[in-house]
Design an enzyme around this catalytic site. Structure first.
Site: not given
Ligand SMILES: *[C@@H]1O[C@H](CO)[C@@H](O)[C@H](O)[C@H]1NC(C)=O
Ligand SMILES: *[C@@H]1O[C@H](CO)[C@@H](O)[C@H](O)[C@H]1NC(C)=O
Length: 366
Positions: A117, A193, A328
């Site tokens: 991420h 998310h 996601e």
């Protein structure tokens, strides 16, 4: 009730003033509400994150269907990416490195030797600017922007990113993520998310919710969840959600043991010639709430909150494993190291645009 909400909002708004070191701008961190009919969305410019989404169930009772925290301080300390916009590269990059146009880039590793991420301080950990904000009306909306700098977490080039949240139609949320490379080509893969729990964020877990995912293949991964570059059919595996399945019905299958549940990227099938694909449906029988998700992204990571443990959420409710599920939508993980995956390279000539459409309904009593 309203009084309490107003109070909480004031506390959150006044919570802190954070200096955004990367762009040398002082931006206040706040919580912003969008309201249309029965739908209320709260977002914060900390990580351009969803804080709450309140909507009715089949009896007309309002409930908040995303996991989150009471205060901005909790969002700053978060390690689960609750509601956040993740980037510059969502998901994992194997070995925290890649080559682009003959240049080798070493980026920040924050999960063993890999990057997750966007590195240790990804887009979920920065203060975004508020560009446009309209609370009510026909299309309530807010746009956040962030200018990521050349070399941030190791990524090349300045990048201008915007995320817009828009309420439309009867009960729809649209999220539009855009990115423009200002000087150098760079990989970009942004994702939202949010952890959804259609029964209500404080209702326990999502194991009884019914999920359908419109992807007949997954991207295979190694033991560290880095794609091998190969695809596999979901047929005959617990990953097959082409037809609706209860989340918990196969979650203890041996194949999911390493990840303690679902944590995998699906290749969305889509319809030939159509840019917008039907990605997934989630249905909660108890509340009658349904979510239908469309996107222009090639994939969707399905994650069942497997590693959530003792996380103190809103109203003091403590979230445990499977308290929520994530869908996601995004490019395939580690695309930058797999030439056979759709390219994630964004150039000054070729900007990035990622669209998500969530359609909610609440009268599907069975
Ligand atoms: C921050 O999170 C850690 C665990 O991730 C926890 O131990 C700590 O108490 C938290 N700090 C605050 C101020 O909430
Ligand atoms: C990182 O890579 C090195 C060298 O390949 C290896 O020895 C080490 O175990 C790896 N660390 C983790 C946490 O995977």
């Amino acid at each position: 009730m309203t009084k309490i909400l107003v109070l909480l909002l004031c506390v959150l708004l006044g919570a802190s003033e954070v200096v955004n070191g990367s762009v040398h701008q002082k931006e206040k961190v706040g919580v912003f509400e969008l309201k249309k009919g029965d739908l209320s969305l709260k977002v914060t410019n900390w990580g351009a994150s969803i804080v709450s989404l309140v909507l009715p169930d089949k009896y007309g009772m309002l409930g908040d269907v995303v996991l989150g925290y009471n205060s901005i301080e909790d969002y700053k300390n978060d390690t689960s990416y609750f509601g956040a916009t993740v980037g510059r590269i969502a998901n994992r990059i194997g070995g925290a490195q890649f080559n682009l146009n003959g240049i080798h880039y070493k980026i920040v590793a924050n999960e063993g030797n890999n990057t997750l991420h966007g590195g240790s301080i990804g887009f979920s950990d920065v203060v975004w600017k508020v560009k446009k904000y309209q609370r009510d009306g026909d299309s309530p909306r807010i746009t956040f922007s962030y200018q990521s700098f050349d070399g941030e977490e190791g990524f090349p080039g300045d990048l201008l990113v915007t995320v817009s949240y828009i309420l439309t139609g009867k009960s729809q949320l649209v999220i539009i993520m855009k990115a423009k490379a200002l000087n150098k080509p760079t990989p970009v893969n942004l994702a939202n998310h949010a952890y959804w729990n259609l029964g209500g964020e404080n209702s326990g877990n999502v194991l009884n919710e019914v999920v359908q995912i419109f992807g007949s293949k997954i991207t295979l991964v190694d033991s560290k969840l880095i794609p091998t570059g190969k695809f596999a059919s979901v047929k005959g595996t617990p990953y097959d959600f082409l037809n609706p399945h209860v989340v918990g019905s196969r979650i203890n299958n041996k194949k999911l043991a390493a990840t303690k549940g679902y944590d995998i990227n699906y290749v969305l099938d889509g319809e030939k010639g159509k840019k917008i694909k039907l990605a997934a449906k989630v249905f909660d029988k108890k509340s009658g709430r349904e979510l239908v998700l469309y996107t222009n992204a090639p994939g969707v990571q399905f994650y069942t909150g497997n590693f959530v443990q003792d996380v103190k959420g809103k109203g003091g409710f403590v979230y445990q494993a499977h308290a929520g599920l994530c869908l996601e939508t995004q490019a395939f993980p580690d695309s930058v190291n797999h030439p056979n995956f759709p390219s994630t390279i964004v150039t000054p000539e070729k900007p990035y645009k990622h669209l998500m459409l969530f359609k909610f309904s609440h009268n599907k009593a069975l």
